[in-house]
Scaffold this motif. Structure first.
Motif, mmCIF file in Angstrom:
data_model
loop_
_atom_site.group_PDB
_atom_site.id
_atom_site.type_symbol
_atom_site.label_atom_id
_atom_site.label_comp_id
_atom_site.label_asym_id
_atom_site.label_seq_id
_atom_site.Cartn_x
_atom_site.Cartn_y
_atom_site.Cartn_z
ATOM 1 N N MET A 173 0.659 -1.346 -0.708
ATOM 2 C CA MET A 173 -0.138 0.075 -0.067
ATOM 3 C C MET A 173 0.865 1.424 -0.347
ATOM 4 O O MET A 173 0.487 1.820 -0.847
ATOM 5 C CB MET A 173 -0.964 -0.412 1.458
ATOM 6 N N SER A 200 -7.767 1.871 -4.941
ATOM 7 C CA SER A 200 -8.944 2.388 -4.319
ATOM 8 C C SER A 200 -8.485 0.584 -3.961
ATOM 9 O O SER A 200 -8.479 -0.577 -4.772
ATOM 10 C CB SER A 200 -9.754 2.689 -3.958
ATOM 11 N N VAL A 201 -7.950 0.134 -2.465
ATOM 12 C CA VAL A 201 -7.203 -1.202 -2.382
ATOM 13 C C VAL A 201 -7.888 -0.987 -0.811
ATOM 14 O O VAL A 201 -7.675 -0.010 -0.019
ATOM 15 C CB VAL A 201 -6.079 -1.172 -1.903
ATOM 16 N N THR A 202 -8.344 -2.413 -0.055
ATOM 17 C CA THR A 202 -8.997 -2.008 1.005
ATOM 18 C C THR A 202 -9.016 -3.704 1.571
ATOM 19 O O THR A 202 -9.166 -4.377 0.924
ATOM 20 C CB THR A 202 -10.151 -2.064 1.229
ATOM 21 N N THR A 203 -7.786 -3.814 2.333
ATOM 22 C CA THR A 203 -8.043 -5.159 3.174
ATOM 23 C C THR A 203 -8.825 -6.164 4.173
ATOM 24 O O THR A 203 -9.161 -4.434 5.293
ATOM 25 C CB THR A 203 -6.343 -5.191 2.919
ATOM 26 N N HIS A 204 -9.452 -6.914 3.786
ATOM 27 C CA HIS A 204 -10.734 -7.162 5.038
ATOM 28 C C HIS A 204 -9.652 -7.882 5.930
ATOM 29 O O HIS A 204 -9.847 -8.864 5.739
ATOM 30 C CB HIS A 204 -12.207 -7.505 4.160
ATOM 31 N N VAL B 127 -8.333 -13.885 4.495
ATOM 32 C CA VAL B 127 -8.181 -11.942 4.284
ATOM 33 C C VAL B 127 -7.848 -11.651 2.895
ATOM 34 O O VAL B 127 -7.628 -12.643 2.649
ATOM 35 C CB VAL B 127 -6.731 -11.911 5.114
ATOM 36 N N VAL B 128 -8.612 -10.990 2.833
ATOM 37 C CA VAL B 128 -9.551 -10.225 1.734
ATOM 38 C C VAL B 128 -9.358 -8.967 1.555
ATOM 39 O O VAL B 128 -9.542 -7.959 1.973
ATOM 40 C CB VAL B 128 -11.047 -11.174 1.438
ATOM 41 N N THR B 129 -8.624 -8.701 0.023
ATOM 42 C CA THR B 129 -8.406 -7.628 -0.128
ATOM 43 C C THR B 129 -8.905 -7.508 -1.848
ATOM 44 O O THR B 129 -9.163 -7.669 -2.750
ATOM 45 C CB THR B 129 -7.047 -7.640 -0.847
ATOM 46 N N VAL B 130 -9.940 -6.365 -1.620
ATOM 47 C CA VAL B 130 -10.621 -5.906 -2.592
ATOM 48 C C VAL B 130 -9.907 -4.503 -3.166
ATOM 49 O O VAL B 130 -9.382 -3.169 -2.316
ATOM 50 C CB VAL B 130 -11.935 -5.587 -2.677
ATOM 51 N N CYS B 131 -9.819 -4.596 -4.933
ATOM 52 C CA CYS B 131 -8.876 -3.122 -5.594
ATOM 53 C C CYS B 131 -9.710 -3.150 -7.155
ATOM 54 O O CYS B 131 -10.025 -3.837 -7.155
ATOM 55 C CB CYS B 131 -7.604 -3.906 -5.995
ATOM 56 N N LYS B 132 -9.483 -1.246 -6.942
ATOM 57 C CA LYS B 132 -10.360 -1.296 -7.533
ATOM 58 C C LYS B 132 -9.381 0.015 -8.516
ATOM 59 O O LYS B 132 -8.818 0.489 -7.741
ATOM 60 C CB LYS B 132 -12.405 -0.247 -7.323
#
Lengths: 315, 286
Positions: A173, A200-204, B127-132
Motif C-alpha cells: 500500500m 482504491s485498495v481495501t484489505t479486510h 484475508v480478503v483484499t478488494v482493489c479497484k
C-alpha cells in the motif's frame, strides 16, 4: 548518579539486543529511563517526529544478572538519558557471543553508556571489547515530558492480525499511497484502506477478536486466558484509566457502541510501516486501540517487554 | 473459498470475470513485461493479451490463454482497457507474493465495462483484499506487422544460454548487434548466431555454434546483421529469467521478435513476446 548492569545469559543478551534493534527501527533518538526495577525507552510525541510517541518497558530482572543504579537523588531515584538506539544496537550486535556484557554509565569526554563485553578466548587471557555510546543526561526539569502516556479513551480496541501479513499489505500500500485509513469495529473486523486517483485498495481482516478491557472495581484488566505476565503488564500499563472518567466512558462506549460501526483513523503510512518493520519477534499479544479520527494506539506484549506506539491521525 | 461466495447477482453485471487459484501465474507474466506503466489489456474468448510499449520502438505482449484461468467468462467478443501496470502488480502482490509452497493468493478479476474500474478480489489465508484500479482510455498498440512468412532467420535456444550471454553483455554499449548467418562468414569462428557489443572498454562478441546443445533449432536463410538499442532490449531480460526457451527471429526488415516460453507454477505454458525495431543506421562493420 550511577548505573551498572551485567548480562551473562546469551539468550538474555540476544533478547535485549533485539529489543534495542526494534526501537532503533522506530526512532533515531529516544530517552532511556532507568529505575531500580525497569528500563524504559520513551519517545514523546513532538511535531519533529510526526507526532508519533512510543513507550517501551522492560523489567531489568528479566535481562540483567546484576543491576545497580543510583538516581539523581533518593527522592527521584531515576536516570534519564537521551540515546541513539541505533548506536546501542550496533554495539550490542558485535558482542552477541560474549561471555558477559557490562553496561555502565561512564563519564569520558562526554557522558557515555559503556558496553564492555568479555569475549570467549582460547588462551587464558580474556579479550574485552568496549564500546562507548555517547548519551546526553536529561535534566530533572525535563522529566515530565517522558511520563507514561495515558491510555486513550478509545472507541474500538481490537487484536491485530499476524504482523507479517499486515506488513506485506502495508508495504504494498505504501507503494501506492502516502496515507492509509485504518478502521476497526467491535465485531473483530479491521480494514486497511488506501485511495488514490489510480486505485482504491481495501484489505479486510475479520475474526480478530476484541480485547475486553472490562471495568472492574480495581484497575482495568485485560482478560488473558492463560496465566502470564501480560496481565500484570496491562494492569500496570493503564493506571490512568482506572480511576478517571475515561474508564467509565470506555466501558460505556464499548457496550453501547454499535458492534458494526467502524472507528477510523487516517495515518501517515510510513509511520505504520516503521512500526511493522521493526518487529523482530512475534509478540504474544498485539492489539490496537482506535480513537476515531484522532489516534491509533498500538500495543505489543512480549513476555517481559511491552511496547506502545501512538500514531496520530492526519487530516 | 470466500471468493466464490461473491453473489451471483453482482457477477451478472460484469462483462468479464476471471479467476485464478494462484495469482502468481498472472503476476509473474506481467512482471516480465513491466517496463512501462501503461498496459493495454485485450481480452477475447481465447484469453488475455497484455501489451506494453516504449518509444514506439519496442513492444511486449504477455499471452495468458483462457484455460490457464479456473474461470474465464467473457460476454463480448473483444474487451479492451488500459490500466497502470505498476499499480496492478502491487495489487496482485498485496500479500507479499509468497513463493513458499502451500500458500497462494487466489484471485478473481472482474470488469464491468467501459468507464468502470478493474476490480480484483484477492484472498490469502482468509484475508480478503478488494482493489479497484481505474481504467484508462486504451491506446491503440502499434502493429509491428511481423509475419512469420517474412521471417528471414530464426533460432530457438534454451533460455539458460541466452541468460548467461545477457548477464555478460557489456552494458556500456549503446547497441546490441545480432548477426545470424547460414554460412561461416568469420575466419576463426564457425559463427552462426553472434551477439556483439561495442562499449567503452572495447567490443565483445558472444557466439553460439549450430551444434551447441543449447541450440534447439537453427533456420537461417541469409546473413543478417542488425543493431538494436540496448536500452530497449534490456527489459526483455525479465522475461528471459522466467522462461525456459526463447525463439529469436528477424524478418526481412530487420525487426526482431523474441518469443519466450514460460512455464508457470502449475506447469502450464504461457508466452511472452517482445518486438523491437532495428536501429536505423546499419553500417557495414569492416
Amino acid at each position: 548518579m550511577k548505573f551498572r548492569g551485567k548480562i551473562i545469559d546469551v539468550a538474555c543478551l540476544n533478547h535485549f539486543s533485539r529489543v534495542i534493534t526494534t526501537i532503533s527501527k522506530l526512532t533515531k533518538t529516544c530517552v532511556m529511563r532507568l529505575t531500580p526495577d525497569n528500563l524504559f525507552f520513551v519517545l514523546s510525541g513532538k511535531v519533529t517526529n510526526g507526532g508519533v510517541s512510543m513507550w517501551c518497558e522492560l523489567h531489568q530482572a528479566n535481562f540483567f544478572d546484576e543491576f545497580q543504579m543510583e538516581g539523581v537523588s533518593s527522592e527521584f531515584n531515576e536516570i534519564c538519558l537521551e540515546v541513539t538506539p541505533e548506536n546501542l544496537s550496533r554495539a550490542l550486535k558485535t558482542v552477541q557471543n560474549a561471555k558477559s556484557v557490562k553496561v555502565k554509565l561512564t563519564k569520558k569526554h562526554c557522558p557515555c553508556l559503556t558496553v564492555a563485553a568479555e569475549l570467549p578466548s582460547l588462551s587464558s587471557n580474556s579479550r574485552v571489547v568496549t564500546h562507548d555510546v555517547p548519551v546526553e543526561v536529561v535534566p530533572r526539569s525535563l522529566w515530565h515530558e517522558f511520563k507514561e502516556p495515558s491510555m486513550p479513551d478509545f472507541d474500538v480496541s481490537i487484536y491485530l492480525p499476524p504482523l507479517k501479513t499486515m506488513k506485506n499489505v502495508v508495504d504494498r500500500m505504501k507503494n501506492l499511497s502516502n496515507f492509509l485509513v485504518m478502521e476497526a469495529n467491535l465485531s473483530g473486523e479491521m480494514n486497511l484502506k488506501i485511495e488514490t486517483d489510480l486505485v482504491s485498495v481495501t484489505t479486510h481482516f475479520k475474526d480478530l477478536g476484541n480485547p475486553s478491557w472490562g471495568k472492574t472495581s480495581g484497575p482495568i484488566r485485560l482478560p488473558v486466558p492463560q496465566i502470564n505476565p501480560n496481565v500484570v503488564e496491562v494492569t500496570r500499563m493503564t493506571p490512568h484509566v482506572s480511576t478517571g472518567d475515561a474508564a467509565s466512558q470506555d466501558g460505556g462506549a464499548s457496550q453501547s457502541r454499535d458492534p458494526e460501526a467502524m472507528a477510523e483513523v487516517r495515518v501517515d503510512i510510513r509511520k505504520l510501516q516503521q512500526f511493522l518493520v521493526g518487529q523482530q519477534v512475534n509478540p504474544s499479544k498485539a492489539m490496537c486501540n482506535i480513537v476515531h479520527q484522532s489516534v491509533v494506539h498500538l500495543i505489543l506484549l512480549h513476555d517481559d517487554v511491552s511496547l506502545q506506539y501512538f500514531i496520530p491521525a492526519v487530516a | 473459498m470466500p471468493l466464490s461466495t461473491q453473489s451471483q447477482g453482482e457477477d451478472e453485471q460484469y462483462i468479464l470475470v476471471t479467476s485464478l487459484d494462484n495469482a502468481r501465474n498472472l503476476s509473474n507474466l506481467l512482471k516480465a513485461i513491466s517496463f512501462k506503466d501503461h498496459a493495454v489489456f485485450t481480452t477475447t474468448p481465447n484469453g488475455l493479451k497484455v501489451t506494453v510499449e516504449d518509444c514506439k520502438c519496442v513492444q511486449a505482449n504477455a499471452f495468458i490463454q483462457a484455460d490457464i484461468f479456473q474461470e474465464f467468462t467473457i460476454k463480448e467478443d473483444l474487451i479492451t482497457f488500459q490500466v497502470n501496470l505498476t499499480v496492478l502488480l502491487d495489487c496482485l502482490n498485496i500479500f507479499g507474493g509468497s513463493t513458499s509452497a502451500g500458500i497462494s493468493t487466489a484471485l478473481r478479476m472482474c470488469y464491468k465495462g467501459y468507464g468502470y474500474p478493474l476490480t480484483l478480489f484477492l484472498e490469502e489465508g482468509g484475508v480478503v483484499t478488494v482493489c479497484k484500479i481505474n481504467t484508462e482510455e486504451p491506446e491503440e498498440p502499434i502493429d509491428f506487422d511481423f509475419c512469420s512468412s517474412n521471417v528471414t532467420n530464426k533460432v530457438i535456444l534454451q533460455s539458460e544460454s541466452l541468460k548467461e550471454a545477457f548477464s555478460e553483455l557489456d552494458l556500456t554499449s549503446e547497441m546490441l548487434q545480432i548477426t545470424m548467418s547460414p554460412s561461416q562468414p568469420f575466419i576463426y569462428h564457425r559463427c552462426l548466431f553472434l551477439l556483439s557489443t561495442f562499449g567503452s572498454s572495447g567490443s565483445a562478441h558472444y557466439d553460439y555454434s549450430k551444434d551447441s546443445d543449447m541450440m534447439e533449432l537453427f533456420r537461417c536463410k541469409e546473413t543478417q546483421t542488425n543493431r538494436y538499442k540496448m536500452s530497449l532490449l534490456k527489459p526483455s531480460t525479465k522475461a528471459l529469467t522466467l522462461s525456459c526457451k526463447v525463439s529469436v527471429r528477424t524478418d526481412s526488415r530487420g525487426f526482431l521478435s523474441l518469443q519466450y516460453l514460460v512455464r508457470n507454477d502449475d506447469g502450464q505454458i504461457c508466452f511472452v513476446e517482445y518486438f523491437c525495431c532495428p536501429d536505423e543506421e546499419v553500417e557495414e562493420d569492416s
